[in-house]
Design a protein around this motif. Structure first.
Motif, PDB file in Angstrom:
ATOM      1  N   UNK A   1       0.832  -1.205   0.000  1.00 46.75           N
ATOM      2  CA  UNK A   1       0.000   0.000   0.000  1.00 46.75           C
ATOM      3  C   UNK A   1       0.864   1.252   0.000  1.00 46.75           C
ATOM      4  N   UNK A   2       1.954   1.237   0.761  1.00 49.52           N
ATOM      5  CA  UNK A   2       2.863   2.389   0.806  1.00 49.52           C
ATOM      6  C   UNK A   2       3.517   2.626  -0.553  1.00 49.52           C
ATOM      7  N   UNK A   3       3.939   1.540  -1.199  1.00 46.59           N
ATOM      8  CA  UNK A   3       4.604   1.659  -2.507  1.00 46.59           C
ATOM      9  C   UNK A   3       3.665   2.296  -3.523  1.00 46.59           C
ATOM     10  N   UNK A   4       2.426   1.796  -3.582  1.00 47.12           N
ATOM     11  CA  UNK A   4       1.468   2.309  -4.563  1.00 47.12           C
ATOM     12  C   UNK A   4       1.099   3.755  -4.259  1.00 47.12           C
ATOM     13  N   UNK A   5       0.826   4.064  -2.989  1.00 49.43           N
ATOM     14  CA  UNK A   5       0.397   5.422  -2.642  1.00 49.43           C
ATOM     15  C   UNK A   5       1.508   6.447  -2.866  1.00 49.43           C
TER      16      UNK A   5
ATOM     17  N   UNK B   1       3.521  11.359  -7.965  1.00 51.94           N
ATOM     18  CA  UNK B   1       4.466  11.751  -9.018  1.00 51.94           C
ATOM     19  C   UNK B   1       4.019  11.328 -10.410  1.00 51.94           C
ATOM     20  N   UNK B   2       3.282  10.226 -10.514  1.00 56.25           N
ATOM     21  CA  UNK B   2       2.731   9.795 -11.798  1.00 56.25           C
ATOM     22  C   UNK B   2       1.784  10.856 -12.349  1.00 56.25           C
ATOM     23  N   UNK B   3       0.876  11.342 -11.523  1.00 56.39           N
ATOM     24  CA  UNK B   3      -0.089  12.352 -11.963  1.00 56.39           C
ATOM     25  C   UNK B   3       0.605  13.663 -12.316  1.00 56.39           C
TER      26      UNK B   3
ATOM     27  N   UNK C   1       2.612   1.921 -17.788  1.00 58.44           N
ATOM     28  CA  UNK C   1       3.343   3.168 -17.578  1.00 58.44           C
ATOM     29  C   UNK C   1       4.623   2.923 -16.785  1.00 58.44           C
ATOM     30  N   UNK C   2       5.741   3.536 -17.187  1.00 65.35           N
ATOM     31  CA  UNK C   2       7.019   3.269 -16.508  1.00 65.35           C
ATOM     32  C   UNK C   2       7.055   3.694 -15.038  1.00 65.35           C
ATOM     33  N   UNK C   3       6.231   4.646 -14.649  1.00 66.56           N
ATOM     34  CA  UNK C   3       6.235   5.090 -13.251  1.00 66.56           C
ATOM     35  C   UNK C   3       5.413   4.158 -12.371  1.00 66.56           C
ATOM     36  N   UNK C   4       4.258   3.732 -12.854  1.00 71.74           N
ATOM     37  CA  UNK C   4       3.363   2.918 -12.028  1.00 71.74           C
ATOM     38  C   UNK C   4       3.547   1.407 -12.229  1.00 71.74           C
ATOM     39  N   UNK C   5       4.237   1.013 -13.285  1.00 73.12           N
ATOM     40  CA  UNK C   5       4.355  -0.403 -13.620  1.00 73.12           C
ATOM     41  C   UNK C   5       4.972  -1.223 -12.493  1.00 73.12           C
ATOM     42  N   UNK C   6       6.084  -0.758 -11.937  1.00 70.64           N
ATOM     43  CA  UNK C   6       6.780  -1.526 -10.894  1.00 70.64           C
ATOM     44  C   UNK C   6       5.909  -1.671  -9.649  1.00 70.64           C
ATOM     45  N   UNK C   7       5.194  -0.594  -9.287  1.00 73.06           N
ATOM     46  CA  UNK C   7       4.346  -0.646  -8.099  1.00 73.06           C
ATOM     47  C   UNK C   7       3.227  -1.664  -8.278  1.00 73.06           C
ATOM     48  N   UNK C   8       2.606  -1.685  -9.461  1.00 72.90           N
ATOM     49  CA  UNK C   8       1.516  -2.624  -9.691  1.00 72.90           C
ATOM     50  C   UNK C   8       2.024  -4.054  -9.839  1.00 72.90           C
TER      51      UNK C   8
END
Length: 201
Positions: free
Chosen positions: A24-28, A33-35, A157-164
Motif C-alpha cells: 500500500x505504501x509503494x502504490x500510494x 508523481x505519476x499524476x 506506464x514506466x512510473x506505475x508499472x513496478x508498483x503494480x
C-alpha cells in the motif's frame, strides 16, 4: 503443539499484514508523481506548431515526442473547435472513442481549466484503467489554439508499472490485489475485475 500453531499463525498473519502495508505504501507513494509527471509532459508536448502541420508530419512528430519520453501510449490533438486533427498511434482516419468525462474535459480546457486528469474504461481483458491527461495549447500571445490529450495505461506506464507488479506478487499466494481511487473506485485489479466500479466491502 497447540501453542506452536498459535504462535506460527500469529507470525504468519503479522507477516502478511506487514507485506500488505508495504504494498500500500509503494502504490500510494507512486501515484502523486505519476499524476504530476503526466500533466507536465502533456503540457510540454502540446505546442502550437503542431496545429499547423499536415497529417503525415503531425503523426510523425507526435510519435517522436511520445517515444522521447515513454510515458503515454496515445496522443490526440484537437483544434479550438474540438475537432480531432490527428493522433498517434491512432489518427483522424481511425478516431478513438472518447469517454463522457474526456469530452467534458476538452471543453473545460478551452475555458482554461488546468491540470485535468480522467479515468477511462480499458479494453476488454485489461487489468487497469486508462488515465487521460488534458492540456490547453496556447500561442505566444496567450490565445487558445487547441487541446492535447495523452492517455496511458497504469500497468504499462514506466512510473506505475513496478508498483503494480509488486501487487501482482499476491497472485502466487492465491491472493488478489486492487488499487482504489479517492472515491473508492477500482482502478487496478490483479484479475481485471470490476474496473471503475465502486469497491464493495
Amino acid at each position: 503443539t497447540i501453542g506452536d500453531w498459535v504462535v506460527a499463525g500469529n507470525t504468519a498473519r503479522q507477516m502478511i499484514q506487514d507485506r500488505l502495508k508495504n504494498l500500500a505504501d509503494i502504490v500510494s507513494e507512486t501515484l502523486p508523481p505519476f499524476l504530476e509527471t503526466g500533466q507536465t509532459l502533456v503540457s510540454n508536448i502540446g505546442t502550437p506548431e503542431l496545429l499547423a502541420m499536415n497529417s503525415e508530419t503531425l503523426r510523425y512528430q507526435l510519435g517522436e515526442r511520445m517515444r522521447s519520453v515513454p510515458f503515454f501510449s496515445q496522443l490526440l490533438l484537437f483544434d479550438s473547435n474540438l475537432n480531432l486533427i490527428g493522433g498517434y498511434p491512432r489518427d483522424k482516419a481511425d478516431p478513438p472513442r472518447l469517454s463522457d468525462d474526456e469530452a467534458t474535459g476538452l471543453r473545460l480546457a478551452l475555458k482554461n481549466v488546468t491540470g485535468q486528469t480522467y479515468l477511462v474504461q480499458p479494453q476488454m481483458g485489461e487489468r487497469s484503467v486508462m488515465v487521460s491527461f488534458i492540456a490547453l495549447i496556447k500561442d505566444a500571445a496567450g490565445t487558445s489554439k487547441g487541446v492535447i490529450m495523452g492517455r496511458t495505461d497504469l500497468l504499462a506506464n514506466p512510473i506505475t508499472k513496478a508498483a503494480l507488479q509488486s501487487v501482482e506478487s499476491l497472485k502466487p499466494m492465491q491472493g488478489e490485489g486492487m488499487v482504489l481511487d479517492e472515491i473508492q473506485r477500482v482502478i487496478y485489479h490483479t484479475s481485471g475485475a470490476g474496473l471503475l466500479t465502486e469497491f464493495d466491502r
